[in-house]
Design a protein around this motif. Structure first.
Motif, PDB file in Angstrom:
ATOM      1  N   THR A 317      43.385  46.656 -17.825  1.00  0.00           N
ATOM      2  CA  THR A 317      43.568  45.306 -18.365  1.00  0.00           C
ATOM      3  C   THR A 317      43.282  44.251 -17.311  1.00  0.00           C
ATOM      4  N   VAL A 320      40.023  42.240 -17.430  1.00  0.00           N
ATOM      5  CA  VAL A 320      39.768  41.215 -18.442  1.00  0.00           C
ATOM      6  C   VAL A 320      39.777  39.842 -17.779  1.00  0.00           C
ATOM      7  N   GLY A 321      38.778  39.049 -18.054  1.00  0.00           N
ATOM      8  CA  GLY A 321      38.716  37.708 -17.477  1.00  0.00           C
ATOM      9  C   GLY A 321      37.297  37.183 -17.460  1.00  0.00           C
ATOM     10  N   ARG A 322      37.142  36.013 -16.898  1.00  0.00           N
ATOM     11  CA  ARG A 322      35.840  35.348 -16.822  1.00  0.00           C
ATOM     12  C   ARG A 322      35.349  35.382 -15.390  1.00  0.00           C
ATOM     13  N   THR A 331      32.218  37.029 -19.512  1.00  0.00           N
ATOM     14  CA  THR A 331      33.626  37.098 -19.898  1.00  0.00           C
ATOM     15  C   THR A 331      33.898  38.493 -20.443  1.00  0.00           C
ATOM     16  N   VAL A 332      34.850  39.185 -19.817  1.00  0.00           N
ATOM     17  CA  VAL A 332      35.216  40.546 -20.212  1.00  0.00           C
ATOM     18  C   VAL A 332      36.458  40.461 -21.086  1.00  0.00           C
ATOM     19  N   VAL A 333      36.391  41.094 -22.253  1.00  0.00           N
ATOM     20  CA  VAL A 333      37.491  41.028 -23.221  1.00  0.00           C
ATOM     21  C   VAL A 333      37.843  42.444 -23.669  1.00  0.00           C
ATOM     22  N   ARG A 334      39.012  42.564 -24.306  1.00  0.00           N
ATOM     23  CA  ARG A 334      39.429  43.828 -24.899  1.00  0.00           C
ATOM     24  C   ARG A 334      38.808  43.938 -26.289  1.00  0.00           C
ATOM     25  N   HIS A 335      38.011  44.981 -26.506  1.00  0.00           N
ATOM     26  CA  HIS A 335      37.353  45.193 -27.789  1.00  0.00           C
ATOM     27  C   HIS A 335      38.363  45.674 -28.824  1.00  0.00           C
ATOM     28  N   LEU A 340      36.703  47.910 -23.221  1.00  0.00           N
ATOM     29  CA  LEU A 340      36.317  46.611 -22.685  1.00  0.00           C
ATOM     30  C   LEU A 340      34.864  46.313 -23.030  1.00  0.00           C
ATOM     31  N   THR A 342      31.839  42.716 -23.028  1.00  0.00           N
ATOM     32  CA  THR A 342      31.588  41.308 -22.753  1.00  0.00           C
ATOM     33  C   THR A 342      31.516  40.561 -24.078  1.00  0.00           C
ATOM     34  N   THR A 343      31.644  39.267 -24.016  1.00  0.00           N
ATOM     35  CA  THR A 343      31.586  38.473 -25.242  1.00  0.00           C
ATOM     36  C   THR A 343      30.180  38.439 -25.832  1.00  0.00           C
TER      37      THR A 343
END
Length: 394
Positions: A317, A320-322, A331-335, A340, A342-343
């Motif tokens: 976790t 996760v972040g920009r 920007t990495v996000v939780r799918h 994980l 990217t947007t």
């Protein structure tokens, strides 16, 4: 050797969807050149993209030999020519395509390459930078009183018997290949920002690439020494090291480049003078390159690949972040499935120890890095480019 090379090129080019290509191999002092495709001649020039960079580096090194430039003199902005050539200057990876552009490199550098624009302290890490080679082009222009195009032509290439073409430049006196997309659609014009010519503006043939690499082996041997071996953050995923303008692949050196629907590749062994070069007019050219290397009797190293398979799991976790590097913004996000991504839709397949493969239309090796003092993840590195964690609220 020529017949075998021609047969391999034609068959493999067809299998990989490459309409036109040139393949040049220099082994044991003998050179064989072959070509494939309608309208492709021995002197057809292919847009080189980033494979332009070793030429700009060699031009700079010739000026160093003449005393017109200095490798380790600290420039007013805080970096040295050595750092610019080895992608350790701290400058951003790319030029913002939406920003104001000009062919006046000095004016552009003055506006966009200040200390506040650095991604890291000069000399402290490797981060691939197109901007850095724009700066080298400006230094060349200041030292010679010529445009970069005139300098690279008259000082570097004409002595080799090579008359270059330029992307976005004046009409070439030789044919220039037209690129093709992954789907095979013709790309009639290369997108070209004039200020970027020193990092991506040349168009040459495979035979030209061999002649250039051989001349560097003979006359500019200091370029083929790894300059970043002692850095804590090196060129992970794209090379084993970096010389002065050349990527290191084990004991070989080289560079790759892609334009709009072109893919070009060059490797040389400075110990023997052997050279392998491929120019293609297709975005699928890398597939052809990898297959051709397997047909050779000599082991030509390519990009390093991760040795371990993906690790089951969803990824930390803390990743996760920009993360940003100039106009590069990830920007990495939780799918939704827990992993994980990217947007932009690329997925991160973790290999362990914060290493990953970024998968989408292509695959890139990457990793996250921790701040050695706080232990927190503060950097993302992909395609050799460092992006720093960015918090818009700070």
């Amino acid at each position: 050797m020529t017949t075998s090379v021609e047969t391999d090129l034609a068959g493999l080019a067809t299998a990989t969807g490459v309409p036109g290509a040139q393949f040049a191999v220099r082994l044991g002092g003998r050179t064989a050149v072959s070509r494939h495709g309608d309208g492709i001649a021995d002197d057809t020039a292919f847009p080189l993209g980033s494979l332009t960079k070793p030429f700009t580096a060699a031009l700079a090194m010739l000026l160093v030999d003449d005393g017109d430039l200095h490798l380790d003199e600290r420039l007013p902005q805080g970096w040295t020519l050595r750092q610019l050539l080895t992608h350790t200057s701290g400058l951003a990876s790319n030029i913002d395509e939406d920003a104001e552009h000009t062919s006046d490199r000095r004016a552009w550098v003055a506006r966009h390459c200040g200390a506040a624009d650095l991604v890291h302290r000069p000399g402290s890490a490797f981060s691939y930078s197109n901007v850095g080679y724009t700066v080298v082009g400006q230094l060349v222009e200041d030292a010679t009183g010529m445009s970069w195009e005139d300098a690279v032509t008259s000082i570097l290439l004409r002595p080799l018997g090579v008359e270059p073409a330029f992307v976005g430049g004046p009409a070439a006196a030789r044919p220039v290949a037209v690129g093709h997309s992954f789907g095979g659609t013709r790309i009639e014009e290369q997108s070209a920002i004039p200020v970027e010519a020193p990092n991506g503006g040349l168009a040459l043939s495979a035979a030209d690439l061999v002649a250039f690499a051989a001349s560097c082996v003979d006359d500019l041997a200091p370029m083929f020494v790894d300059q970043v071996a002692d850095l804590p953050i090196g060129p992970y995923g794209i090379a084993d090291g970096w010389g002065l303008g050349w990527a290191a692949y084990r004991d070989w050196f080289g560079h790759d480049g892609s334009g709009d629907g072109t893919s070009c590749h060059l490797r040389t062994d400075p110990r023997t003078g052997d050279v392998v070069a491929l120019t293609t007019n297709s975005a699928t050219g890398r597939d052809l390159w990898e297959r051709l290397l397997r047909t050779l009797d000599v082991d030509v190293p390519d990009h390093p690949t991760p040795s371990s398979p993906p690790v089951p799991g969803h990824g930390p976790t803390a990743c996760v972040g920009r993360f940003a590097n100039g106009p590069l913004d990830l920007t990495v996000v939780r799918h939704a499935d827990g992993g994980l991504a990217t947007t932009t839709g690329d997925r991160l397949e973790f290999l362990g120890e914060l290493r990953f493969v970024l998968t989408g239309s292509t695959r890139f090796d990457g990793r996250f890095l921790r701040d050695p003092r706080s232990g927190e993840i503060d950097l993302l590195q992909v395609t050799g480019r460092l992006a720093r964690r960015y918090d818009k609220d700070k």
